[in-house]
Design a protein around this motif. Sequence first.
Motif, mmCIF file in Angstrom:
data_model
loop_
_atom_site.group_PDB
_atom_site.id
_atom_site.type_symbol
_atom_site.label_atom_id
_atom_site.label_comp_id
_atom_site.label_asym_id
_atom_site.label_seq_id
_atom_site.Cartn_x
_atom_site.Cartn_y
_atom_site.Cartn_z
ATOM 1 N N VAL A 1 0.842 -1.193 0.000
ATOM 2 C CA VAL A 1 0.000 0.000 0.000
ATOM 3 C C VAL A 1 0.879 1.245 0.000
ATOM 4 C CG1 VAL A 1 -1.687 1.328 1.314
ATOM 5 C CG2 VAL A 1 -1.902 -1.164 1.154
ATOM 6 N N TYR A 2 0.579 2.161 -0.910
ATOM 7 C CA TYR A 2 1.321 3.414 -1.010
ATOM 8 C C TYR A 2 0.714 4.450 -0.069
ATOM 9 C CZ TYR A 2 3.077 7.745 -3.097
ATOM 10 O OH TYR A 2 3.649 8.970 -3.291
ATOM 11 N N ASP A 3 -0.597 4.607 -0.136
ATOM 12 C CA ASP A 3 -1.329 5.492 0.772
ATOM 13 C C ASP A 3 -2.821 5.196 0.612
ATOM 14 O OD1 ASP A 3 -2.097 6.637 -1.608
ATOM 15 O OD2 ASP A 3 -1.165 8.589 -1.270
ATOM 16 N N HIS A 4 -3.657 6.026 1.214
ATOM 17 C CA HIS A 4 -5.106 5.885 1.097
ATOM 18 C C HIS A 4 -5.703 7.206 0.629
ATOM 19 C CE1 HIS A 4 -4.126 2.575 3.834
ATOM 20 N NE2 HIS A 4 -5.260 2.008 3.444
ATOM 21 N N THR A 5 -6.759 7.118 -0.129
ATOM 22 C CA THR A 5 -7.489 8.330 -0.498
ATOM 23 C C THR A 5 -8.358 8.753 0.677
ATOM 24 O OG1 THR A 5 -9.411 7.168 -1.388
ATOM 25 C CG2 THR A 5 -7.586 7.524 -2.897
ATOM 26 N N LYS A 6 -9.032 9.885 0.526
ATOM 27 C CA LYS A 6 -9.942 10.326 1.567
ATOM 28 C C LYS A 6 -11.074 9.304 1.724
ATOM 29 C CE LYS A 6 -9.238 15.300 0.910
ATOM 30 N NZ LYS A 6 -9.896 16.591 0.561
ATOM 31 N N SER A 7 -11.653 9.298 2.895
ATOM 32 C CA SER A 7 -12.761 8.376 3.154
ATOM 33 C C SER A 7 -13.905 8.640 2.169
ATOM 34 C CB SER A 7 -13.270 8.551 4.590
ATOM 35 O OG SER A 7 -14.336 7.651 4.843
ATOM 36 N N ARG A 8 -14.402 7.565 1.593
ATOM 37 C CA ARG A 8 -15.507 7.671 0.644
ATOM 38 C C ARG A 8 -16.714 6.897 1.163
ATOM 39 N NH1 ARG A 8 -14.134 5.764 -5.095
ATOM 40 N NH2 ARG A 8 -16.338 6.376 -5.284
ATOM 41 N N ARG A 9 -17.871 7.164 0.555
ATOM 42 C CA ARG A 9 -19.091 6.506 0.980
ATOM 43 C C ARG A 9 -19.822 5.943 -0.232
ATOM 44 N NH1 ARG A 9 -22.452 10.239 4.341
ATOM 45 N NH2 ARG A 9 -24.262 9.668 3.082
ATOM 46 N N TRP A 10 -20.452 4.793 -0.027
ATOM 47 C CA TRP A 10 -21.199 4.126 -1.087
ATOM 48 C C TRP A 10 -22.593 3.765 -0.561
ATOM 49 C CZ3 TRP A 10 -16.177 3.365 0.127
ATOM 50 C CH2 TRP A 10 -15.218 3.497 -0.891
ATOM 51 N N ARG A 11 -23.594 4.009 -1.347
ATOM 52 C CA ARG A 11 -24.950 3.630 -0.983
ATOM 53 C C ARG A 11 -25.103 2.117 -1.176
ATOM 54 N NH1 ARG A 11 -30.356 5.494 -1.886
ATOM 55 N NH2 ARG A 11 -31.697 3.905 -0.937
ATOM 56 N N HIS A 12 -25.609 1.440 -0.156
ATOM 57 C CA HIS A 12 -25.832 0.001 -0.220
ATOM 58 C C HIS A 12 -27.331 -0.266 -0.124
ATOM 59 C CE1 HIS A 12 -24.859 -4.188 -0.053
ATOM 60 N NE2 HIS A 12 -25.411 -4.359 1.144
ATOM 61 N N LEU A 13 -27.742 -1.498 -0.310
ATOM 62 C CA LEU A 13 -29.140 -1.868 -0.140
ATOM 63 C C LEU A 13 -29.612 -1.520 1.274
ATOM 64 C CD1 LEU A 13 -29.030 -5.391 -1.824
ATOM 65 C CD2 LEU A 13 -30.008 -3.309 -2.796
ATOM 66 N N ASP A 14 -30.831 -1.055 1.385
ATOM 67 C CA ASP A 14 -31.358 -0.665 2.686
ATOM 68 C C ASP A 14 -31.413 -1.851 3.653
ATOM 69 O OD1 ASP A 14 -31.664 1.771 1.543
ATOM 70 O OD2 ASP A 14 -33.859 1.741 1.511
ATOM 71 N N THR A 15 -31.155 -1.567 4.919
ATOM 72 C CA THR A 15 -31.371 -2.539 5.986
ATOM 73 C C THR A 15 -32.743 -2.255 6.577
ATOM 74 O OG1 THR A 15 -29.006 -2.522 6.485
ATOM 75 C CG2 THR A 15 -30.472 -3.468 8.138
ATOM 76 N N MET A 16 -33.717 -3.122 6.224
ATOM 77 C CA MET A 16 -35.107 -2.844 6.572
ATOM 78 C C MET A 16 -35.455 -1.456 6.030
ATOM 79 S SD MET A 16 -35.946 -5.673 8.002
ATOM 80 C CE MET A 16 -37.488 -5.373 8.849
ATOM 81 N N GLN A 17 -35.963 -0.547 6.874
ATOM 82 C CA GLN A 17 -36.333 0.784 6.399
ATOM 83 C C GLN A 17 -35.182 1.771 6.481
ATOM 84 O OE1 GLN A 17 -37.052 -0.446 9.319
ATOM 85 N NE2 GLN A 17 -37.644 1.079 10.856
ATOM 86 N N PHE A 18 -33.996 1.313 6.894
ATOM 87 C CA PHE A 18 -32.872 2.215 7.122
ATOM 88 C C PHE A 18 -31.941 2.277 5.904
ATOM 89 C CE2 PHE A 18 -34.296 1.241 11.376
ATOM 90 C CZ PHE A 18 -34.170 2.469 12.032
ATOM 91 N N ARG A 19 -31.652 3.489 5.491
ATOM 92 C CA ARG A 19 -30.685 3.723 4.428
ATOM 93 C C ARG A 19 -29.321 3.252 4.922
ATOM 94 N NH1 ARG A 19 -30.661 7.864 0.345
ATOM 95 N NH2 ARG A 19 -28.560 8.562 -0.221
ATOM 96 N N THR A 20 -28.609 2.476 4.122
ATOM 97 C CA THR A 20 -27.329 1.897 4.553
ATOM 98 C C THR A 20 -26.188 2.475 3.726
ATOM 99 O OG1 THR A 20 -28.456 -0.138 5.195
ATOM 100 C CG2 THR A 20 -26.062 -0.244 4.930
ATOM 101 N N ILE A 21 -25.207 3.034 4.407
ATOM 102 C CA ILE A 21 -24.071 3.676 3.757
ATOM 103 C C ILE A 21 -22.785 2.960 4.182
ATOM 104 C CG2 ILE A 21 -22.816 5.823 3.373
ATOM 105 C CD1 ILE A 21 -25.685 5.917 2.382
ATOM 106 N N LEU A 22 -21.982 2.577 3.224
ATOM 107 C CA LEU A 22 -20.695 1.931 3.492
ATOM 108 C C LEU A 22 -19.587 2.983 3.394
ATOM 109 C CD1 LEU A 22 -19.630 -1.508 2.081
ATOM 110 C CD2 LEU A 22 -18.038 0.395 2.047
ATOM 111 N N HIS A 23 -18.682 3.003 4.382
ATOM 112 C CA HIS A 23 -17.576 3.970 4.422
ATOM 113 C C HIS A 23 -16.245 3.220 4.366
ATOM 114 C CE1 HIS A 23 -20.177 7.340 5.969
ATOM 115 N NE2 HIS A 23 -20.902 6.296 6.356
ATOM 116 N N ALA A 24 -15.286 3.762 3.627
ATOM 117 C CA ALA A 24 -13.943 3.172 3.591
ATOM 118 C C ALA A 24 -12.965 4.168 2.975
ATOM 119 C CB ALA A 24 -13.938 1.868 2.783
#
Length: 409
Positions: free
Chosen positions: A54-77
């Motif tokens: 690994v050289y480095d990491h970019t800034k933290s990003r977010r991705w929309r994932h399938l909802d968990t029940m009625q809750f919007r689910t966002i993945l961060h990395a």
Amino acid sequence: MQETDFYQQILGLKQPWFVADVKLDPEAQQVDVYVEHPEGTSFCCPECGKACSVYDHTKSRRWRHLDTMQFRTILHAKPPRVNCPEHGVRQATLPWAEKSSRFTMFFERFAIDVLLATQTVQGAQGILKTSWDETWHILKRAVARGKARKSAKPMPRIGIDEKAFRKGQNYITLIYNLDRSTVEAISDGNDTESGNACFSQLSQEQRDSVEAIAMDMSAAFVRSAKQNIPLAEHKIVHDRFHIMKLASEAVDKVRRGEHRQLKSQGDDRLTGTRYLWLSGQENLTDAQRERFDAVYKQELETGKAWAYKEMLRDLWHHEDVGSATLFFQDWYRRVIHTKLTPLKKVARTIKERLDNVVSYCVHGITNAVAEGINSKIMSIKRRVGGYRNRENFKTAIYFYCGGLNLYPR
């Protein structure tokens, strides 16, 4: 089961990636899932596949994932970047999302299914809870993905046709694969150059594989086919539905002229009969058929024109070119000696292109597939209120009618 373990499994994450934390915000109805990897992990260069540190990491990003029940689910990395000796610094491939996407692959697959089911961007928005731009972005990426994967398979039977983009002389030209019922190429306009632009999107092998081409009697498309398809003069089949449409329009011109003449004499026998002459007998109600029979028996010029039009249908019931040609010659002699000027014009037009009309007996193709796809295209266009952007319109056609492999993997 811990929350982290739960999301580790439903996200399908494998080493070295793991769910480090899960935060639930009941008020915002959102779940935030944080994904990390251990220090010292190596990742493969996306160009050559070589394992690199690994050289480095970019800034933290977010991705929309399938909802968990009625809750919007966002993945961060924080996506890692590797330093490849051959290709330099590159961002490592992420297992949950494609490059430059703001959505996980699971979400994109679901969104594509919703778009296909609703057949509108606006309809999909309401289900996905995404903006128009986000939803369109998914559709556009799907088309780019599908076109990049598409292989140049042989297309023995194709059709070429025009489609109005907006009102006025504003068209696009489309090439169809008649065996797969798919749109294979699109270009702007409806002249010879437009046809050439469409054919240029096919590989040379595909153009060489063409055995038959269905089209209307457009001289521009004939020229384009001859410039791009080997021995096209023997492969062109002028569409029977287009020819019968010309004949029906000629009958209507005869009706209009005769109606004006009769009405000037106080005779309204043809008033309200337009539908009767243009529709197939099988589509008439009993009352309509009774009225048709009553008017037809009066031996008006309109009735004669209709009879000749109906006789022309038998041209496509012959098994070989020779018998079809003899049939047309007899029909032509009958029509040309009448006073039915609009129908005589149609007869001369067919005679000029007769070889490519009776070629139906050899190839047996029509542009019915094109008409079906055109109806689908217009249905989609009406549902979204039209596509003002021509490129967006073409992208939508490829998405819904291109037969593409749209899904991320």
